[in-house]
Design an enzyme around this catalytic site. Structure first.
Site, PDB file in Angstrom:
ATOM      1  N   GLY A  46     -26.243  93.860  69.700  1.00 52.26           N
ATOM      2  CA  GLY A  46     -26.847  95.129  69.397  1.00 52.26           C
ATOM      3  C   GLY A  46     -27.696  94.870  68.057  1.00 52.26           C
ATOM      4  N   GLN A  51     -32.697  96.507  59.849  1.00 50.69           N
ATOM      5  CA  GLN A  51     -32.384  94.895  60.296  1.00 50.69           C
ATOM      6  C   GLN A  51     -33.741  94.189  60.411  1.00 50.69           C
ATOM      7  OE1 GLN A  51     -28.432  95.036  63.251  1.00 50.69           O
ATOM      8  NE2 GLN A  51     -28.632  93.158  62.051  1.00 50.69           N
ATOM      9  N   CYS A  89     -22.585  89.866  63.115  1.00 48.64           N
ATOM     10  CA  CYS A  89     -23.646  90.539  62.694  1.00 48.64           C
ATOM     11  C   CYS A  89     -24.802  89.526  62.681  1.00 48.64           C
ATOM     12  CB  CYS A  89     -23.852  91.257  61.882  1.00 48.64           C
ATOM     13  SG  CYS A  89     -25.520  91.739  61.322  1.00 48.64           S
ATOM     14  N   LEU A  90     -26.202  89.694  63.639  1.00 47.14           N
ATOM     15  CA  LEU A  90     -27.884  88.775  63.500  1.00 47.14           C
ATOM     16  C   LEU A  90     -27.664  88.968  62.127  1.00 47.14           C
ATOM     17  CD1 LEU A  90     -29.217  89.779  66.453  1.00 47.14           C
ATOM     18  CD2 LEU A  90     -27.846  87.988  66.049  1.00 47.14           C
ATOM     19  N   HIS A 131     -20.767  99.784  64.810  1.00 46.34           N
ATOM     20  CA  HIS A 131     -21.156  98.628  63.850  1.00 46.34           C
ATOM     21  C   HIS A 131     -22.829  98.850  63.662  1.00 46.34           C
ATOM     22  CE1 HIS A 131     -21.884  94.161  62.293  1.00 46.34           C
ATOM     23  NE2 HIS A 131     -23.319  94.742  63.003  1.00 46.34           N
ATOM     24  N   GLU A 132     -23.796  98.953  65.055  1.00 46.60           N
ATOM     25  CA  GLU A 132     -24.783  99.838  64.907  1.00 46.60           C
ATOM     26  C   GLU A 132     -24.799 100.685  63.778  1.00 46.60           C
ATOM     27  OE1 GLU A 132     -26.530  97.791  65.315  1.00 46.60           O
ATOM     28  OE2 GLU A 132     -25.453  96.032  66.286  1.00 46.60           O
ATOM     29  N   HIS A 135     -24.836 100.557  60.716  1.00 48.47           N
ATOM     30  CA  HIS A 135     -25.854 100.548  59.679  1.00 48.47           C
ATOM     31  C   HIS A 135     -27.169 100.805  59.369  1.00 48.47           C
ATOM     32  CE1 HIS A 135     -26.049  95.664  60.146  1.00 48.47           C
ATOM     33  NE2 HIS A 135     -25.905  96.148  61.445  1.00 48.47           N
TER      34      HIS A 135
END
Ligand code: ZN
Length: 168
Positions: A46, A51, A89-90, A131-132, A135
């Site tokens: 995701g 991000q 997380c990226l 999660h997304e 953000h």
């Protein structure tokens, strides 16, 4: 299309609230295409627009079939049950934490042309929706984790778990 740089958690932009998308135009489509290319290259499940430094409410989530879903202005409209598991997380590379999330999540979002739709997810997909979406309000999973583990520690724990399972 272009691969964008994924920002890491010391960047203040990741703690800001993203603005709703109001123009479903070619600029949005370019952004979504770039996000998908960036996500594929990073091998993640995701990615949210902040991000890559864009404060717009747009996320890409990998569904259970490995297809990338585009969710514009997503809102979680239902959450049920509970799951606890490792999350990463990226934007927080090499760090993992145990996070509690609902087991079942329903989201309402718009597609790249502005049409509303609903999507449901269980397990990993439900986790990903939460999660997304988070953000977009400037929140990261680390806020929910008591402790962060390195990738080596995670691998060790996973190997141990597998061993325990194989011993019945
Ligand atoms: Zn993330």
């Amino acid at each position: 299309m272009a691969i964008r740089e994924i920002l890491t958690d010391e960047q203040p932009v990741l703690r800001k609230t993203s603005h709703p998308v109001t123009n479903f135009d070619s600029r949005l489509h370019d952004l979504l295409d770039d996000m998908k290319e960036t996500l594929a290259q990073a091998n993640g499940v995701g990615l949210a627009a902040p991000q890559i430094g864009i404060l717009r409410r747009a996320v890409i989530v990998m569904n259970d079939d490995g297809e990338m879903m585009e969710l514009i202005n997503p809102e979680i409209i239902l959450q049920e049950g509970e799951q606890e598991g490792f999350e990463g997380c990226l934007s927080v590379p090499g760090r993992w934490g145990v996070v509690k999330r609902p087991m079942h999540v329903k989201v309402r979002a718009q597609d790249r042309n502005g049409a509303f739709f609903e999507a449901e997810g269980e397990g990993l997909l439900a986790r990903c929706f939460c999660h997304e979406t988070e953000h977009l309000d400037g929140h990261l999973f680390v806020e929910h984790a008591d402790k962060l583990y390195t990738t080596e520690e995670l691998d060790e724990m996973m190997a141990q778990e597998e061993e325990e399972e194989s011993w019945g």
